[in-house]
Design an enzyme around this catalytic site. Structure first.
Site, PDB file in Angstrom:
ATOM      1  N   HIS A  98       0.801  -1.223   0.000  1.00  0.00           N
ATOM      2  CA  HIS A  98       0.000   0.000   0.000  1.00  0.00           C
ATOM      3  C   HIS A  98       0.833   1.272   0.000  1.00  0.00           C
ATOM      4  O   HIS A  98       0.285   2.359  -0.167  1.00  0.00           O
ATOM      5  CB  HIS A  98      -0.976   0.002   1.186  1.00  0.00           C
ATOM      6  CG  HIS A  98      -2.261   0.702   0.880  1.00  0.00           C
ATOM      7  ND1 HIS A  98      -3.373   0.621   1.702  1.00  0.00           N
ATOM      8  CD2 HIS A  98      -2.632   1.510  -0.142  1.00  0.00           C
ATOM      9  CE1 HIS A  98      -4.354   1.337   1.193  1.00  0.00           C
ATOM     10  NE2 HIS A  98      -3.933   1.887   0.074  1.00  0.00           N
ATOM     11  N   ASP A 125      -9.396   0.105   4.451  1.00  0.00           N
ATOM     12  CA  ASP A 125      -8.214  -0.584   4.969  1.00  0.00           C
ATOM     13  C   ASP A 125      -8.462  -1.016   6.403  1.00  0.00           C
ATOM     14  O   ASP A 125      -9.165  -0.333   7.151  1.00  0.00           O
ATOM     15  CB  ASP A 125      -7.020   0.390   4.926  1.00  0.00           C
ATOM     16  CG  ASP A 125      -5.654  -0.284   4.942  1.00  0.00           C
ATOM     17  OD1 ASP A 125      -5.519  -1.319   5.619  1.00  0.00           O
ATOM     18  OD2 ASP A 125      -4.737   0.245   4.303  1.00  0.00           O
ATOM     19  N   HIS A 127      -6.039  -0.966   8.390  1.00  0.00           N
ATOM     20  CA  HIS A 127      -5.053  -0.133   9.072  1.00  0.00           C
ATOM     21  C   HIS A 127      -5.183   1.308   8.595  1.00  0.00           C
ATOM     22  O   HIS A 127      -5.657   1.571   7.496  1.00  0.00           O
ATOM     23  CB  HIS A 127      -3.645  -0.663   8.777  1.00  0.00           C
ATOM     24  CG  HIS A 127      -3.509  -2.143   8.974  1.00  0.00           C
ATOM     25  ND1 HIS A 127      -3.752  -3.052   7.962  1.00  0.00           N
ATOM     26  CD2 HIS A 127      -3.194  -2.868  10.071  1.00  0.00           C
ATOM     27  CE1 HIS A 127      -3.578  -4.278   8.430  1.00  0.00           C
ATOM     28  NE2 HIS A 127      -3.245  -4.206   9.714  1.00  0.00           N
ATOM     29  N   ASP A 129      -2.606   3.464   8.157  1.00  0.00           N
ATOM     30  CA  ASP A 129      -1.470   3.832   7.308  1.00  0.00           C
ATOM     31  C   ASP A 129      -1.051   5.291   7.484  1.00  0.00           C
ATOM     32  O   ASP A 129      -0.638   5.957   6.531  1.00  0.00           O
ATOM     33  CB  ASP A 129      -1.799   3.570   5.828  1.00  0.00           C
ATOM     34  CG  ASP A 129      -1.961   2.092   5.524  1.00  0.00           C
ATOM     35  OD1 ASP A 129      -1.594   1.270   6.389  1.00  0.00           O
ATOM     36  OD2 ASP A 129      -2.454   1.762   4.437  1.00  0.00           O
ATOM     37  N   HIS A 142       4.761   0.689   4.279  1.00  0.00           N
ATOM     38  CA  HIS A 142       3.367   0.518   3.867  1.00  0.00           C
ATOM     39  C   HIS A 142       2.392   0.991   4.948  1.00  0.00           C
ATOM     40  O   HIS A 142       1.189   1.090   4.685  1.00  0.00           O
ATOM     41  CB  HIS A 142       3.084  -0.927   3.431  1.00  0.00           C
ATOM     42  CG  HIS A 142       3.005  -1.946   4.532  1.00  0.00           C
ATOM     43  ND1 HIS A 142       2.500  -3.215   4.336  1.00  0.00           N
ATOM     44  CD2 HIS A 142       3.375  -1.894   5.837  1.00  0.00           C
ATOM     45  CE1 HIS A 142       2.559  -3.898   5.463  1.00  0.00           C
ATOM     46  NE2 HIS A 142       3.083  -3.110   6.388  1.00  0.00           N
ATOM     47  N   ASP A 229      -7.409  -1.618   0.183  1.00  0.00           N
ATOM     48  CA  ASP A 229      -6.500  -2.653   0.660  1.00  0.00           C
ATOM     49  C   ASP A 229      -7.329  -3.896   0.949  1.00  0.00           C
ATOM     50  O   ASP A 229      -8.270  -3.851   1.751  1.00  0.00           O
ATOM     51  CB  ASP A 229      -5.795  -2.155   1.925  1.00  0.00           C
ATOM     52  CG  ASP A 229      -4.697  -3.086   2.413  1.00  0.00           C
ATOM     53  OD1 ASP A 229      -4.844  -4.311   2.279  1.00  0.00           O
ATOM     54  OD2 ASP A 229      -3.704  -2.577   2.962  1.00  0.00           O
ATOM     55  N   ASP A 231      -6.864  -6.262   2.769  1.00  0.00           N
ATOM     56  CA  ASP A 231      -6.908  -6.734   4.155  1.00  0.00           C
ATOM     57  C   ASP A 231      -8.046  -6.112   4.955  1.00  0.00           C
ATOM     58  O   ASP A 231      -8.277  -6.487   6.101  1.00  0.00           O
ATOM     59  CB  ASP A 231      -5.560  -6.574   4.859  1.00  0.00           C
ATOM     60  CG  ASP A 231      -5.183  -5.127   5.208  1.00  0.00           C
ATOM     61  OD1 ASP A 231      -6.055  -4.253   5.247  1.00  0.00           O
ATOM     62  OD2 ASP A 231      -3.982  -4.884   5.457  1.00  0.00           O
ATOM     63  N   GLU A 274      -2.178  -5.003  -1.822  1.00  0.00           N
ATOM     64  CA  GLU A 274      -1.828  -5.988  -0.791  1.00  0.00           C
ATOM     65  C   GLU A 274      -2.350  -7.391  -1.078  1.00  0.00           C
ATOM     66  O   GLU A 274      -2.564  -8.193  -0.168  1.00  0.00           O
ATOM     67  CB  GLU A 274      -2.288  -5.522   0.604  1.00  0.00           C
ATOM     68  CG  GLU A 274      -1.629  -4.231   1.081  1.00  0.00           C
ATOM     69  CD  GLU A 274      -0.194  -4.391   1.574  1.00  0.00           C
ATOM     70  OE1 GLU A 274       0.300  -5.525   1.582  1.00  0.00           O
ATOM     71  OE2 GLU A 274       0.417  -3.360   1.947  1.00  0.00           O
TER      72      GLU A 274
END
Length: 302
Positions: A98, A125, A127, A129, A142, A229, A231, A274
């Protein structure tokens, strides 16, 4: 319907777990171009951005590992995506980790800046980031691209589109976050970005969250860049990601995100990042990425 330009970024320098450099190929193997063509979308594959592998480079500063190499890749991506936008196409960036978002989103921002408008960003996402080299416990870049786009560190990524911040916090929305470092939680709260956690999605429902997200990202902007992303999805439907976290979006919630984006008519660029085939099960995550892209381009149940 705008044509789509596929841009592969086999970037595998921003995280710990190897394999995301194979993500662009895995998504192509899932017949993304063919399926978009069946929807009536003209597709041009621009190939892959040349990207070094860790074995050929030293990590450099442990607080921002491989940042110089990542910045060079992001600069190439910035130029490629910006050229696509000027040609009237919608870039679909296939990752890769990412950290590439520092280049792709900067391109969208620069394109709209020439039109006198800011860009809206929906960062989907698990996360945030939004770490910096001074706050990241791992030094993995990332986890830093959103911070760079907001004009913070790392400076190597923050200045890709020029001296000013590429994006504004009031036009930036996090959707689906659920795994943040303690210091990162405070950064998100202080940043001014709009943040919808998985708890918010549980409470409000994905439809209300996307209504609010699109309103924030669209208000006063020239269009919306979606950086997705994989994830953010629950590992039961997206096992092939580098940093899986339980309790993510389910299949229909993930599709609703993209369906809402399509219905808004505001999409100008899309990242799908990702995807890690080394950790995947029969290419399921890459196939999900393709399905989500189709929803973003208007594929409907009826």
């Amino acid at each position: 319907m705008k044509p789509a330009h596929l841009i592969g970024v086999p970037l595998d320098l921003g995280g710990n777990r190897r394999g995301v450099d194979m993500g662009p190929s895995a998504i192509r193997i899932s017949s993304l171009a063919e399926h978009l063509g069946a929807l009536g979308v003209p597709v041009t594959d621009k190939g892959d951005i040349a990207t070094p592998i860790p074995e050929t480079k030293g990590p450099g500063d442990p607080r921002k590992r491989y940042v110089k190499e990542i910045a060079k890749v992001c600069q190439k991506l910035f130029q490629t995506a910006l050229a696509s936008l000027h040609e009237g196409a919608l870039p679909i960036v296939l990752g890769g980790d990412h950290s590439l978002g520092a280049g792709s989103v900067a391109a969208s921002a620069a394109w709209l800046k020439d039109q006198g408008k800011p860009v809206g960003v929906i960062w989907v996402d698990a996360h945030a980031d939004i770490n910096s080299p001074s706050t990241s416990p791992s030094g993995n870049v990332h986890g830093m691209p959103l911070a760079a786009l907001l004009g913070r560190e790392p400076a190597e990524l923050a200045r890709i589109s020029g001296p000013d911040a590429a994006i504004r916090p009031e036009h930036t929305v996090l959707v689906g976050i659920r795994n943040l470092d303690d210091r990162e939680k405070e950064i998100v709260k202080a940043s001014g970005v709009h943040a919808f956690t998985m708890k918010d999605i549980d409470r409000l429902g994905i439809a209300e969250v996307m209504d609010r997200a699109l309103a924030a990202a669209s208000r006063g902007t020239g269009g919306v860049h979606v950086s997705f992303d994989l994830d953010v999805c629950d590992p039961t439907i997206a096992p092939g990601v580098g940093t899986p976290v339980k309790g993510g979006l389910d299949y229909r919630e993930a599709h609703f995100v993209m369906e809402a984006v399509a219905e808004s008519g505001r999409l100008i660029a899309l990242d799908l990042v990702e995807v890690n085939p080394a950790l995947d099960v029969r290419n399921a995550t890459a196939e999900l990425a393709t399905e989500l892209a189709l929803s973003a381009f208007g594929k409907r149940i009826l």
